[in-house]
Design a protein around this motif. Structure first.
Motif, PDB file in Angstrom:
ATOM      1  N   ALA A   1      -9.001  52.884 -43.033  1.00  0.00           N
ATOM      2  CA  ALA A   1      -8.075  52.958 -44.172  1.00  0.00           C
ATOM      3  C   ALA A   1      -8.460  54.087 -45.057  1.00  0.00           C
ATOM      4  CB  ALA A   1      -7.652  51.704 -45.084  1.00  0.00           C
ATOM      5  N   ALA A   2      -9.743  54.222 -45.346  1.00  0.00           N
ATOM      6  CA  ALA A   2     -10.191  55.157 -46.282  1.00  0.00           C
ATOM      7  C   ALA A   2     -10.002  56.470 -45.818  1.00  0.00           C
ATOM      8  CB  ALA A   2     -11.870  55.020 -46.575  1.00  0.00           C
ATOM      9  N   PRO A   3     -10.350  57.090 -44.858  1.00  0.00           N
ATOM     10  CA  PRO A   3      -9.955  58.495 -44.345  1.00  0.00           C
ATOM     11  C   PRO A   3      -8.400  58.643 -44.299  1.00  0.00           C
ATOM     12  CG  PRO A   3     -10.870  57.406 -42.584  1.00  0.00           C
ATOM     13  CD  PRO A   3     -11.129  56.509 -43.658  1.00  0.00           C
TER      14      PRO A   3
ATOM     15  N   PRO B   1     -21.127  60.945 -38.530  1.00  0.00           N
ATOM     16  CA  PRO B   1     -19.878  60.876 -37.594  1.00  0.00           C
ATOM     17  C   PRO B   1     -20.300  59.858 -36.924  1.00  0.00           C
ATOM     18  CG  PRO B   1     -20.317  63.074 -37.546  1.00  0.00           C
ATOM     19  CD  PRO B   1     -21.402  62.473 -38.436  1.00  0.00           C
ATOM     20  N   PHE B   2     -19.402  58.855 -36.436  1.00  0.00           N
ATOM     21  CA  PHE B   2     -19.989  57.817 -35.456  1.00  0.00           C
ATOM     22  C   PHE B   2     -18.494  57.470 -34.679  1.00  0.00           C
ATOM     23  CE2 PHE B   2     -18.817  53.267 -34.608  1.00  0.00           C
ATOM     24  CZ  PHE B   2     -20.277  52.885 -34.338  1.00  0.00           C
ATOM     25  N   GLY B   3     -18.967  57.498 -33.127  1.00  0.00           N
ATOM     26  CA  GLY B   3     -18.112  57.344 -32.076  1.00  0.00           C
ATOM     27  C   GLY B   3     -19.057  57.384 -30.932  1.00  0.00           C
ATOM     28  N   GLY B   4     -17.930  57.310 -29.773  1.00  0.00           N
ATOM     29  CA  GLY B   4     -18.552  57.264 -28.260  1.00  0.00           C
ATOM     30  C   GLY B   4     -18.187  58.146 -27.477  1.00  0.00           C
ATOM     31  N   ALA B   5     -19.026  58.365 -26.514  1.00  0.00           N
ATOM     32  CA  ALA B   5     -18.655  59.236 -25.499  1.00  0.00           C
ATOM     33  C   ALA B   5     -18.142  58.354 -24.246  1.00  0.00           C
ATOM     34  CB  ALA B   5     -19.816  60.190 -25.024  1.00  0.00           C
ATOM     35  N   LYS B   6     -17.993  58.927 -23.218  1.00  0.00           N
ATOM     36  CA  LYS B   6     -17.672  58.444 -21.895  1.00  0.00           C
ATOM     37  C   LYS B   6     -16.436  57.063 -22.203  1.00  0.00           C
ATOM     38  CE  LYS B   6     -21.138  58.195 -18.990  1.00  0.00           C
ATOM     39  NZ  LYS B   6     -22.750  57.745 -18.870  1.00  0.00           N
ATOM     40  N   LEU B   7     -16.542  55.837 -21.416  1.00  0.00           N
ATOM     41  CA  LEU B   7     -15.632  55.190 -21.619  1.00  0.00           C
ATOM     42  C   LEU B   7     -15.719  54.091 -22.987  1.00  0.00           C
ATOM     43  CD1 LEU B   7     -15.645  52.886 -18.451  1.00  0.00           C
ATOM     44  CD2 LEU B   7     -14.051  54.558 -19.049  1.00  0.00           C
ATOM     45  N   SER B   8     -16.684  54.521 -23.896  1.00  0.00           N
ATOM     46  CA  SER B   8     -16.862  54.115 -25.339  1.00  0.00           C
ATOM     47  C   SER B   8     -16.075  54.673 -26.149  1.00  0.00           C
ATOM     48  CB  SER B   8     -18.488  54.179 -25.782  1.00  0.00           C
ATOM     49  OG  SER B   8     -19.200  53.452 -24.755  1.00  0.00           O
ATOM     50  N   GLY B   9     -15.291  55.527 -25.885  1.00  0.00           N
ATOM     51  CA  GLY B   9     -14.200  56.099 -26.907  1.00  0.00           C
ATOM     52  C   GLY B   9     -14.096  57.285 -27.226  1.00  0.00           C
ATOM     53  N   VAL B  10     -13.047  57.964 -27.916  1.00  0.00           N
ATOM     54  CA  VAL B  10     -12.679  59.106 -28.209  1.00  0.00           C
ATOM     55  C   VAL B  10     -12.228  59.126 -29.712  1.00  0.00           C
ATOM     56  CG1 VAL B  10     -11.630  59.666 -25.938  1.00  0.00           C
ATOM     57  CG2 VAL B  10     -10.308  58.624 -27.740  1.00  0.00           C
ATOM     58  N   GLY B  11     -12.674  60.253 -30.237  1.00  0.00           N
ATOM     59  CA  GLY B  11     -12.458  60.406 -31.761  1.00  0.00           C
ATOM     60  C   GLY B  11     -13.636  59.990 -32.584  1.00  0.00           C
ATOM     61  N   ARG B  12     -13.764  60.130 -33.764  1.00  0.00           N
ATOM     62  CA  ARG B  12     -15.145  59.997 -34.525  1.00  0.00           C
ATOM     63  C   ARG B  12     -14.269  59.369 -35.883  1.00  0.00           C
ATOM     64  NH1 ARG B  12     -16.833  60.028 -30.565  1.00  0.00           N
ATOM     65  NH2 ARG B  12     -18.609  61.204 -29.568  1.00  0.00           N
ATOM     66  N   GLU B  13     -15.338  58.233 -36.318  1.00  0.00           N
ATOM     67  CA  GLU B  13     -15.069  57.721 -37.783  1.00  0.00           C
ATOM     68  C   GLU B  13     -16.173  58.331 -38.688  1.00  0.00           C
ATOM     69  OE1 GLU B  13     -14.505  53.303 -36.964  1.00  0.00           O
ATOM     70  OE2 GLU B  13     -12.484  53.907 -37.273  1.00  0.00           O
ATOM     71  N   ASN B  14     -15.980  58.329 -40.005  1.00  0.00           N
ATOM     72  CA  ASN B  14     -16.977  58.733 -40.679  1.00  0.00           C
ATOM     73  C   ASN B  14     -17.103  60.231 -40.854  1.00  0.00           C
ATOM     74  OD1 ASN B  14     -16.807  55.983 -41.431  1.00  0.00           O
ATOM     75  ND2 ASN B  14     -18.801  55.494 -40.414  1.00  0.00           N
TER      76      ASN B  14
END
Ligand code: NDP
Length: 485
Positions: free
Chosen positions: A162-164, A447-460
């Motif tokens: 919500a914050a961003p 920045p926080f987030g994953g590569a491969k199957l763990s995700g796309v995009g970044r939070e923070n």
């Protein structure tokens, strides 16, 4: 019921009930008692939530960013002032010990609101000289965003989304996990109290079907999900139909590599935090602990001794280190993995089963397996419970290949005193978030987030801004129009 909210949903600045929706009983994981009941959103509730978000967003987007930031800063202050009350609610919602929730949940949420409040006025476009003509860009909000949360960090997940979103001029409709519906309602209250106009942060309850309906609504511009990989695959596919943007914060099976030159007590501390914090229900947990053979037995001795000294108990007692897992179902899943570790030949070092003496609470003993081989189920699948798998390794090339062998890429950690090796390692590890001589720290600036199957995009971090805005490019003609006809 001791944690009953005023109503199930929060829409257009107020609590809303619709008892036609399926009833969802909320259990306190420490005792198994029912502490609240909410109702899943009906189509009428979802319609109200989406429509009020749509209606409120344009005016919000037109405000000065500094004004949006001021409201979010005020909300951060309210979260801080109510930290104890919000932490107790988080503990009831999730079963996580108060010792954790007092520092990791509303506090992290407040930091997210503060961080993006400060960043909002600094977001600018660019001007692009084109000889006589020129172009400029505007970073615009996307519109109505949907947030869908997992059950492990209900307040933090909602705030990180919500914050961003709000700072950049969007509206958000948020669906918490059906297991933890309480904290997000309280967050919505705090935001409105801080001056957030009605409709910009709406909360609707329900299970996957409600999330699915929100994701496919034509009014929705973007979806941010925190959840498992299989749910991510479904939500991503559904978002693709409408060419909606996504942020996917999904699961992992992250490697934590401990070299023989590491400060062993620090490395053990990192491994314990990275496996047993929140009873192991942390997406980035370093659940494959690769230990260089020379320090393996010393590592196991210290890890077992420190684990056995952990205090398991009443989550409301601030001395408690480890509480229950979220549900009876999750407890059975975790116990099943412990059984498979035993059956496939791993050596049980400590723990290994349900913790006795906690009545109907969902307590699992913090468990360490040694002699774990890469092919074992406990070394390949995300367990999401307090189970650490320790694997021996000999050299750097070997451990990099083994660490990268799984399809996940959320996080990775390295403990070593050799800094050249540490940087060489993180350059080779396939993960979105890495730690050197620390583990699981997620300051908002990073920045926080994953590569491969763990995700796309970044939070923070600044990176999150890109995922809640789109660029409009504007060409400005300064001379006559050169038309050949
Ligand atoms: P799930 O994937 O089961 O659920 C996540 C959310 O998605 C829930 O709100 C769920 O609703 C909802 N959902 C389920 N199906 C659909 C669907 N078809 N369409 C839309 N929404 C749907 O995850 P858990 O709640 O079990 O959380 C644990 C998982 O989350 C782990 O894999 C963990 O690694 C991951 N996670 C990732 C984080 C990260 O930042 N990378 C952080 C925290 C957790 P409901 O459950 O109410 O049915």
């Amino acid at each position: 019921m001791k944690a009953q909210p005023r109503a199930s949903h929060f829409i257009d600045g107020a609590y809303v009930e619709d008892a036609d929706g399926a009833a969802i009983d909320i259990l306190y994981p420490a005792t198994g008692e029912t502490i609240a009941r909410v109702h899943a959103a009906t189509p009428a509730i979802m319609e109200r939530a989406l429509e009020s978000a749509r209606a409120a967003q344009a005016d919000w987007a037109a405000r000065r960013p500094v004004e949006r930031g001021r409201i979010l800063s005020r909300a951060a202050q309210i979260l801080r002032e109510r930290n104890r009350e919000l932490s107790e609610l988080e503990t009831l919602d999730t079963g996580k010990p108060l010792q954790e929730t007092l520092v990791a949940d509303a506090a992290s949420g407040a930091e997210a609101l503060e961080y993006f409040a400060g960043l909002a006025p600094a977001i600018t476009g660019e001007t692009i000289p084109l000889g006589g003509d020129f172009a400029y860009t505007i970073r615009e909000p996307l519109g109505v965003c949907v947030g869908i949360g997992a059950w492990n960090y209900p307040t933090q997940i909602a705030c990180w989304k919500a914050a961003p979103a709000l700072a950049t001029g969007n509206a958000m409709v948020f669906k918490p996990s059906e297991l933890t519906p309480l904290c997000t309602l309280r967050l919505a209250e705090c935001l409105v109290e801080a001056g957030l106009p009605a409709g910009l942060f709406n909360v609707v309850q329900g299970a996957g079907a409600v999330g699915g309906a929100l994701v496919s609504d034509p009014r929705v511009a973007k979806v941010s999900l925190t959840g498992s990989v299989p749910t991510g695959q479904k939500v991503y596919a559904s978002a693709a139909e409408g060419i909606r943007g996504v942020t996917m914060e999904l699961g992992g099976k992250s490697p934590l590599v401990i070299f023989d030159d590491a400060d062993l007590e620090d490395a053990v501390g990192g491994a314990l935090l990275g496996n047993f914090y929140s009873a192991g229900q942390v997406c980035t947990n370093g659940t494959r602990v690769f230990v260089q053979r020379g320090v393996l037995e010393r590592f196991l001795d210290r890890a077992a001794a420190r684990t056995e000294a952990m205090v398991m108990g009443d989550p409301m007692d601030e001395a408690t280190h480890i509480g229950p897992v979220i549900s009876a179902e999750q407890m059975e899943i975790v116990l099943g993995y412990i059984e498979s570790g035993r059956a496939e030949g791993a050596r049980l070092v400590t723990g290994g089963g349900r913790a006795e003496g906690f009545g109907a609470g969902f307590y699992v003993r913090p468990t360490i397996f040694a002699d774990v081989a890469d092919e074992m189920t406990i070394a390949r699948e995300e367990i999401f419970g307090p189970v650490m798998s320790v694997l021996a390794f000999d050299d750097e090339d070997e451990v990099v290949a083994r660490a990268n062998a799984l399809p996940y890429g959320l996080a990775a950690g390295v403990f070593t005193r050799d800094l050249a090796r540490a940087h060489r390692m993180v350059a080779r590890l396939q993960a979105g978030t890495c730690w050197i001589n620390s583990y699981n720290l997620t300051p908002l600036e990073m920045p926080f987030g994953g590569a491969k199957l763990s995700g796309v995009g970044r939070e923070n971090g600044h990176a999150a801004i890109e995922h809640y805005t789109q660029i409009k490019a504007v060409h400005v003609g300064m001379g006559p129009v050169d038309a050949p006809y």
